[in-house]
Design an enzyme around this catalytic site. Structure first.
Site, PDB file in Angstrom:
ATOM      1  N   ASN A  37       6.032  -6.755   0.135  1.00 15.43           N
ATOM      2  CA  ASN A  37       5.846  -5.479   0.834  1.00 15.43           C
ATOM      3  C   ASN A  37       6.437  -5.457   2.230  1.00 15.43           C
ATOM      4  OD1 ASN A  37       4.609  -3.542  -0.867  1.00 15.43           O
ATOM      5  ND2 ASN A  37       2.819  -4.869  -0.956  1.00 15.43           N
ATOM      6  N   ASP A  80     -14.197  -1.403   4.767  1.00 13.64           N
ATOM      7  CA  ASP A  80     -15.112  -2.556   4.821  1.00 13.64           C
ATOM      8  C   ASP A  80     -16.358  -2.196   5.642  1.00 13.64           C
ATOM      9  OD1 ASP A  80     -13.150  -4.660   3.642  1.00 13.64           O
ATOM     10  OD2 ASP A  80     -12.026  -3.693   5.237  1.00 13.64           O
ATOM     11  N   HIS A 135      -8.318  -7.243   6.626  1.00 10.42           N
ATOM     12  CA  HIS A 135      -8.820  -6.539   5.446  1.00 10.42           C
ATOM     13  C   HIS A 135      -8.556  -7.440   4.240  1.00 10.42           C
ATOM     14  CE1 HIS A 135      -9.778  -3.699   2.377  1.00 10.42           C
ATOM     15  NE2 HIS A 135      -8.569  -3.782   1.883  1.00 10.42           N
TER      16      HIS A 135
HETATM   17  P1  NAX Z   1      -0.817   3.572  -6.090  1.00 11.92           P
HETATM   18  O1  NAX Z   1       0.006   2.511  -6.746  1.00 11.92           O
HETATM   19  O2  NAX Z   1      -1.604   4.521  -6.916  1.00 11.92           O
HETATM   20  O3  NAX Z   1       0.103   4.453  -5.132  1.00 11.92           O
HETATM   21  C1  NAX Z   1       1.050   3.902  -4.284  1.00 11.92           C
HETATM   22  C2  NAX Z   1       2.168   4.907  -4.167  1.00 11.92           C
HETATM   23  O4  NAX Z   1       3.074   4.420  -3.174  1.00 11.92           O
HETATM   24  C3  NAX Z   1       2.972   5.100  -5.452  1.00 11.92           C
HETATM   25  O5  NAX Z   1       3.038   6.479  -5.771  1.00 11.92           O
HETATM   26  C4  NAX Z   1       4.337   4.510  -5.120  1.00 11.92           C
HETATM   27  O6  NAX Z   1       5.405   5.203  -5.770  1.00 11.92           O
HETATM   28  C5  NAX Z   1       4.377   4.705  -3.613  1.00 11.92           C
HETATM   29  N1  NAX Z   1       5.288   3.814  -2.890  1.00 11.92           N
HETATM   30  C6  NAX Z   1       5.596   2.525  -3.172  1.00 11.92           C
HETATM   31  N2  NAX Z   1       6.499   2.079  -2.283  1.00 11.92           N
HETATM   32  C7  NAX Z   1       6.730   3.076  -1.417  1.00 11.92           C
HETATM   33  C8  NAX Z   1       7.568   3.222  -0.288  1.00 11.92           C
HETATM   34  N3  NAX Z   1       8.388   2.230   0.111  1.00 11.92           N
HETATM   35  N4  NAX Z   1       7.573   4.400   0.376  1.00 11.92           N
HETATM   36  C9  NAX Z   1       6.796   5.413  -0.040  1.00 11.92           C
HETATM   37  N5  NAX Z   1       5.986   5.349  -1.118  1.00 11.92           N
HETATM   38  C10 NAX Z   1       5.962   4.194  -1.783  1.00 11.92           C
HETATM   39  O7  NAX Z   1      -1.755   2.781  -5.059  1.00 11.92           O
HETATM   40  P2  NAX Z   1      -3.065   3.321  -4.296  1.00 11.92           P
HETATM   41  O8  NAX Z   1      -4.260   3.075  -5.157  1.00 11.92           O
HETATM   42  O9  NAX Z   1      -2.812   4.684  -3.779  1.00 11.92           O
HETATM   43  O10 NAX Z   1      -3.133   2.248  -3.100  1.00 11.92           O
HETATM   44  C11 NAX Z   1      -2.154   2.263  -2.074  1.00 11.92           C
HETATM   45  C12 NAX Z   1      -2.264   1.028  -1.215  1.00 11.92           C
HETATM   46  O11 NAX Z   1      -3.554   0.996  -0.563  1.00 11.92           O
HETATM   47  C13 NAX Z   1      -2.190  -0.297  -1.982  1.00 11.92           C
HETATM   48  O12 NAX Z   1      -1.355  -1.187  -1.252  1.00 11.92           O
HETATM   49  C14 NAX Z   1      -3.610  -0.795  -1.976  1.00 11.92           C
HETATM   50  O13 NAX Z   1      -3.673  -2.208  -2.089  1.00 11.92           O
HETATM   51  C15 NAX Z   1      -4.067  -0.319  -0.620  1.00 11.92           C
HETATM   52  N6  NAX Z   1      -5.510  -0.270  -0.399  1.00 11.92           N
HETATM   53  C16 NAX Z   1      -5.959  -0.534   0.854  1.00 11.92           C
HETATM   54  C17 NAX Z   1      -7.298  -0.498   1.193  1.00 11.92           C
HETATM   55  C18 NAX Z   1      -7.757  -0.794   2.586  1.00 11.92           C
HETATM   56  O14 NAX Z   1      -8.983  -0.790   2.808  1.00 11.92           O
HETATM   57  N7  NAX Z   1      -6.894  -1.039   3.563  1.00 11.92           N
HETATM   58  C19 NAX Z   1      -8.322  -0.196   0.159  1.00 11.92           C
HETATM   59  C20 NAX Z   1      -7.775   0.511  -1.039  1.00 11.92           C
HETATM   60  C21 NAX Z   1      -6.428   0.024  -1.493  1.00 11.92           C
HETATM   61  O15 NAX Z   1      -6.594  -1.165  -2.227  1.00 11.92           O
END
Ligand code: NAX
Length: 323
Positions: free
Chosen positions: A105, A159, A187
């Site tokens: 990432n 959290d 996190h």
């Molecule tokens: P999803 O996989 O449903 O959605 C991610 C979206 O990002 C997809 O539509 C994808 O096409 C898009 N994407 C990927 N690379 C991209 C880029 N370079 N530019 C723009 N868009 C891009 O994941 P989702 O459930 O929405 O989770 C998103 C992120 O939040 C994940 O990395 C997940 O691990 C993280 N989280 C963070 C949390 C926190 O507390 N900080 C908790 C929830 C979640 O786990």
């Protein structure tokens, strides 16, 4: 009514995006008198899904939404942005460990940090949600050379909210009566929910260390995994809600309450300068974030802080070529 602000959201067609956009559009984040122009970024394979999301947003006829832009160009998405939610990133696949995720990432946040630097307002408020969010935030900040460190944060509010929820259940009181619990560190399951300033029903909580350092800590630290097991999908609505809480308090103030934000460390509590680390903060009504510097850190907490420093220093080392 205020003049509209520009709010950029990456990964807008993903699961968190689907919950987040409606909360922002309805005024929960920036206020009922604050119109927004939504600038939504997706990668090309996500553009068709994003078009569907935009159609649904239009069909929701929100009075506060004064424009919607859908794009796969970061320069367009971040143009003149007042607030940015960095949600999009590559999910962890089964064969990946945390180090692989950091490496996979990292490059995304180099490009987005640059694009924020070149296009967003100099006062932009950036929250990083996409994991590993602390280190992704570190990379974005390092690549936004003209912006102040204070423009960049990562989210540990989920959290914090998880911790508050568990304390409320334990005390048998509505969660609104739980105040000032906050998170130290990353996190990740090393994070530490600190209850040293926590009050329940307006009084010192009185909960015993055995529960706080045992079952409570374990439940909060492993909550994300428990949700994946139970739901078959990762936290989405609660993550979007936490992002709204974080940005709401940054935008409008925390009303004197202690909340958690991962900030670019300026050396607070001995955390090395530059690591993105969750601290207890208070936010003034005009959005100035101040670390609460007089927490009495006991031996147990000190050890947890050190574990988080070690983990985040390792992540920083793994992405040193991107900084
Ligand atoms: P999803 O996989 O449903 O959605 C991610 C979206 O990002 C997809 O539509 C994808 O096409 C898009 N994407 C990927 N690379 C991209 C880029 N370079 N530019 C723009 N868009 C891009 O994941 P989702 O459930 O929405 O989770 C998103 C992120 O939040 C994940 O990395 C997940 O691990 C993280 N989280 C963070 C949390 C926190 O507390 N900080 C908790 C929830 C979640 O786990």
């Amino acid at each position: 009514m205020n003049a509209p602000i520009r709010v950029a959201i990456t990964g807008a067609a993903g699961n968190i995006g689907y919950a987040l956009l409606w909360r922002i559009a309805s005024g929960d984040c920036f206020g009922a008198d604050q119109p927004v122009i939504l600038q939504l970024l997706e990668i090309p394979p996500g553009m068709e899904r994003l078009n569907g999301v935009i159609m649904e947003l239009q069909d929701s006829a929100f009075g506060l939404v004064h424009g919607i832009v859908g794009t796969s160009d970061p320069a367009v998405a971040f143009k003149d942005a007042d607030a940015v939610f960095l949600v999009g990133s590559r999910p962890r696949s089964k064969d990946m460990d945390r180090a692989d995720l950091v490496k996979a990432n990292g490059p995304i946040f180099v490009g987005q940090g640059n694009a924020i630097n070149d296009n967003a307002k100099k006062t932009v408020k950036v929250i990083t949600v996409g994991n590993p969010c602390n280190t992704n935030c570190l990379i974005a900040n390092a690549n936004a050379k003209d912006l102040d460190d204070s423009c960049f944060t990562a989210m540990t509010r989920l959290d914090q909210n998880r911790a508050a929820g568990q304390l409320a259940v334990k005390a048998g009181t509505p969660v609104v009566n739980v105040q000032d619990v906050f998170i130290w560190g990353n996190h990740a399951d090393t994070m530490y929910p600190d209850t040293s300033r926590c009050t329940i029903n307006g009084e010192a909580h009185g909960l015993d260390d055995e529960w706080l350092q045992g079952e409570f800590l374990k439940t909060v630290a492993t909550r994300g995994k428990a949700i994946i097991v139970a739901r078959g999908a990762s936290s989405a609505a609660s993550a979007a809600n936490a992002a709204v809480d974080h940005m709401h308090d940054w935008w409008s103030g925390s009303n004197g309450r202690i909340v958690s934000m991962a900030l670019v460390s300026q050396g607070w509590y001995g955390v090395p300068k530059g690591l993105v680390f969750s601290f207890p903060v208070i936010v003034s009504a005009d959005g100035v974030v101040t670390v609460v510097e007089d927490i009495d850190v006991g031996e147990f907490a000190r050890d947890k802080i050190a574990q988080n420093v070690a983990a985040l220093s390792g992540e920083r080392e793994a992405v040193s070529d991107l900084l």
